[in-house]
Design a protein around this motif. Structure first.
Motif, short mmCIF file in Angstrom:
data_model
loop_
_atom_site.label_atom_id
_atom_site.label_comp_id
_atom_site.label_asym_id
_atom_site.label_seq_id
_atom_site.Cartn_x
_atom_site.Cartn_y
_atom_site.Cartn_z
N ALA C 69 2.93 13.56 2.22
CA ALA C 69 2.86 14.79 2.64
C ALA C 69 1.52 15.28 2.52
O ALA C 69 0.91 15.86 3.61
CB ALA C 69 3.74 15.68 2.09
N LEU C 70 0.79 15.18 1.44
CA LEU C 70 -0.58 15.70 1.25
C LEU C 70 -1.48 15.02 2.47
O LEU C 70 -2.59 15.55 3.03
CB LEU C 70 -1.41 15.25 0.07
CG LEU C 70 -0.63 16.12 -0.98
CD1 LEU C 70 -1.36 15.78 -2.51
CD2 LEU C 70 -1.18 17.70 -0.96
N GLY C 71 -1.18 13.67 2.75
CA GLY C 71 -2.28 12.82 3.59
C GLY C 71 -3.58 12.60 2.84
O GLY C 71 -3.84 13.25 2.24
N GLY C 72 -4.24 11.33 3.14
CA GLY C 72 -5.45 11.02 2.86
C GLY C 72 -5.34 10.52 1.52
O GLY C 72 -6.36 10.34 0.61
N CYS C 73 -4.14 10.41 0.92
CA CYS C 73 -3.91 9.91 -0.47
C CYS C 73 -3.75 8.48 -0.57
O CYS C 73 -2.62 7.98 -1.53
CB CYS C 73 -3.12 10.87 -1.43
SG CYS C 73 -3.92 12.45 -1.44
N GLU C 74 -4.08 7.67 0.12
CA GLU C 74 -3.67 6.43 0.20
C GLU C 74 -4.04 5.55 -1.17
O GLU C 74 -3.30 4.66 -1.72
CB GLU C 74 -4.16 5.48 1.38
CG GLU C 74 -3.48 5.66 2.64
CD GLU C 74 -3.74 7.16 3.20
OE1 GLU C 74 -4.91 7.88 2.87
OE2 GLU C 74 -3.23 7.75 4.21
N PRO C 75 -4.99 5.68 -1.63
CA PRO C 75 -5.47 5.04 -2.92
C PRO C 75 -4.42 5.38 -4.09
O PRO C 75 -4.02 4.63 -4.87
CB PRO C 75 -6.72 5.78 -3.44
CG PRO C 75 -7.46 5.97 -2.11
CD PRO C 75 -6.31 6.49 -1.34
N GLN C 76 -3.94 6.89 -3.95
CA GLN C 76 -3.05 7.16 -5.13
C GLN C 76 -1.62 6.68 -4.94
O GLN C 76 -1.01 6.42 -5.69
CB GLN C 76 -2.99 8.54 -5.18
CG GLN C 76 -4.11 9.19 -5.74
CD GLN C 76 -5.39 9.42 -4.86
OE1 GLN C 76 -5.29 9.61 -3.81
NE2 GLN C 76 -6.61 9.16 -5.32
N LEU C 77 -1.32 6.50 -3.42
CA LEU C 77 -0.06 6.02 -2.82
C LEU C 77 -0.04 4.56 -3.62
O LEU C 77 1.12 4.03 -3.90
CB LEU C 77 0.22 6.11 -1.36
CG LEU C 77 1.07 7.32 -1.01
CD1 LEU C 77 0.69 7.29 0.71
CD2 LEU C 77 2.21 7.27 -1.42
N GLU C 78 -0.83 3.90 -3.38
CA GLU C 78 -0.95 2.49 -3.67
C GLU C 78 -0.66 2.49 -5.04
O GLU C 78 0.34 1.36 -5.54
CB GLU C 78 -2.34 1.85 -3.42
CG GLU C 78 -2.22 0.20 -3.69
CD GLU C 78 -3.68 -0.41 -3.23
OE1 GLU C 78 -4.41 0.16 -2.27
OE2 GLU C 78 -3.65 -1.62 -3.66
N VAL C 79 -1.13 3.00 -6.06
CA VAL C 79 -0.82 3.13 -7.33
C VAL C 79 0.63 3.60 -7.63
O VAL C 79 1.29 2.77 -8.33
CB VAL C 79 -1.76 4.09 -8.23
CG1 VAL C 79 -1.24 4.18 -9.71
CG2 VAL C 79 -3.13 3.50 -8.25
N HIS C 80 1.08 4.72 -6.95
CA HIS C 80 2.29 5.31 -7.37
C HIS C 80 3.47 4.36 -6.62
O HIS C 80 4.42 4.55 -7.26
CB HIS C 80 2.39 6.61 -7.01
CG HIS C 80 1.60 7.43 -7.98
ND1 HIS C 80 2.33 7.86 -9.03
CD2 HIS C 80 0.58 7.99 -8.01
CE1 HIS C 80 1.64 8.40 -10.01
NE2 HIS C 80 0.47 8.70 -9.31
N ILE C 81 3.30 3.59 -5.57
CA ILE C 81 4.37 2.80 -4.88
C ILE C 81 4.48 1.80 -6.02
O ILE C 81 5.66 1.16 -6.33
CB ILE C 81 4.11 2.41 -3.41
CG1 ILE C 81 4.07 3.63 -2.54
CG2 ILE C 81 5.00 1.30 -3.23
CD1 ILE C 81 3.70 3.23 -1.31
N GLY C 82 3.30 1.23 -6.46
CA GLY C 82 3.69 0.08 -7.53
C GLY C 82 4.17 0.43 -8.58
O GLY C 82 5.11 -0.18 -9.22
N ASN C 83 4.05 1.99 -9.13
CA ASN C 83 4.75 2.28 -10.22
C ASN C 83 6.05 2.62 -10.01
O ASN C 83 7.06 2.27 -10.93
CB ASN C 83 4.02 3.83 -10.78
CG ASN C 83 2.55 3.41 -11.33
OD1 ASN C 83 2.12 2.49 -11.52
ND2 ASN C 83 1.88 4.63 -11.58
N ALA C 84 6.49 3.07 -8.90
CA ALA C 84 7.84 3.35 -8.19
C ALA C 84 8.49 1.87 -8.56
O ALA C 84 9.72 1.79 -9.09
CB ALA C 84 7.79 3.67 -6.91
#
Lengths: 132, 132, 132, 132, 132, 132
Positions: C69-84
């Protein structure tokens, strides 16, 4: 599914989730945006929400996170925090989700969402939040 | 610092900054999100805000910019524009910051923030803004 | 908890969640923003994430929603999808969450997040997504 | 153009577009942010909006899309949906634009904008929306 | 001021602030959006930035906060963090501003901005950050 | 319409609009999010975009405004600026729309979108922009 079946499934899904607040939003669109109303029911709830890959509790947790992050969606948060309680999230879990939101979206958006939660919990006699 | 010392430093920092409005927000969290309230004081003000690397005037200028850019944070802007006045930013400086915000965030967000400033200035008898 | 205990708990919490990607982000802050690195560990993971009120699977689902939803947070999404994935969310559940995100955040943000998921899944040999 | 000519052109452009609501916003800035007021007229309308490369109907359609996507800009949406009607967009076209917004910005932001449209249409006796 | 004087003042203001990076952005607009380039110089820098009500150090601190909060503005952050150094903000002050941003915008946006700062500081031989 | 008819209409609508770039996005979802791909075609283009209430030129103008305002949607802007050219918007009109976006979304987001436009125009041999 035919178009009619999609709408019926959406309507049934929505009724299992929400005890009136979402329905009221849909109805109030009737004279201004009936197609938007139809698509929220048929598509949002009939096609997407009704899929079994995530249970309603998961979907509501996710939705609360997205609405908090978007900002400016307090009316939708009010509906969805109510729905979250209806599908088994506890007030303490919702508040914990909003504490985590502080770290990802910042305190201001977390505060806005928390005060919506306070309003919903208050209307249901759930204050003070047990275990918070 | 122990947890208690962090909270005390946060509380003292907050009291030096805000004459009641931030404190009222914290208090209103008591029955719904006491941990969020505690973290805003201990972490937000005890650990971060109290660091000497930026003076309070700098921090408030920065915060006004961030809240304007985020959008939908009018309640927080109201508190922080008041705090900004408390730590020495003048009404004309705050209004100048919001004029600059028009260029970076667009006129709509700058307008929303400016009307919050008008409300805060009005309550303190600071209208019309001298030098604006 | 003392400051040292908070950091240790955060570090332990982070290591249980992430197999290297989050740690790499923390380390890369060392020469530029060591206090930010310390606060992410001590506060983000030591104080907030480690609270038992939500299990890690819930927290990761929520975080994926917020980052999308925030947008522009692809680097953090990469970490957190891995964590998920590390805490038990399946690829199909993550993809279902992003389908729901289309309705709440719009297709463009859902697409951005989905292509991050595709990258993470591809690196782990999880494509094509079973059951999607 | 001299500064005075820019202001006059902006004022004339604004008056051709808006029957009072935008002007009221400008006036209410007088005691708090007169320079912001002047720049909205001189720059926003005198320099940018008055350029012939896009007709007013195009500009209003675009503006409604941007304000819906930004979120939290309901006061500006109210002014610009009124302006959109003034320059020839029909209620059904505005509602169709907001249906498309659901796909790009998500349902919550589309709903917020639709309820602003409902208010504006209602005040002008345009409900129910013909052809919607 | 005549239009030509506004442009000249903007150009002079920009040159006092930026040692090439902002100018390069302006130039690269030449074949695609020359009017946008002209307005950034004449209006953004000639009319707004050059006003004496806030000093350049204040304006850059504010701008860094706004760009961090908006998200997705890494190219602009790179220019403005460089400009911030040029007008006297120290690396430690910029990093402190981004630590505060974590509390208002969340860690992900603070991290994105911090890694831009790391790039700019690295190119100027300012790593590790003294006093951070 | 049956589900199959919706998909066919969406596919036909998409092909009339886009000469390959949107289709490539859809295809690249095949192994990770086939349902999202299907919904973009069936719902986004089959149900919403194909409605006659707004012509494609209007829809693309609107979409460019929304994507610019959202921020962080450069990949989608690239596709939709190409589509905008395909349905009759001129480069000068698109650039004018992005100049107006500066006033509503701020210069940083307008710049990000303008550099995407520059890329698309360059690939089609449309630089320098005639009449800009």
């Amino acid at each position: 599914m035919t178009e009619e079946e999609r709408y019926e499934l959406g309507f049934k899904t929505l009724n299992a989730l929400s005890d009136g607040s979402a329905q009221k939003v849909i109805e109030s669109l009737g004279d201004v945006a009936p197609e938007l109303a139809r698509q929220i029911v048929s598509w949002g709830f009939g096609e997407v929400y009704s899929r079994p890959a995530l249970v309603p509790r998961d979907r509501q947790l996710l939705t609360i996170g997205m609405l908090t992050a978007l900002g400016g969606c307090e009316p939708q948060l009010e509906v969805h925090i109510g729905n979250a309680l209806n599908v088994g999230l506890t007030p303490a879990e919702i508040i914990e989700a909003l504490l985590q939101a502080a770290g990802y979206c910042g305190f201001p958006k977390a505060l806005n969402a928390t005060f919506v939660a306070k309003k919903v919990f208050g209307e249901r006699g759930l204050l003070p939040v047990a275990g918070a």
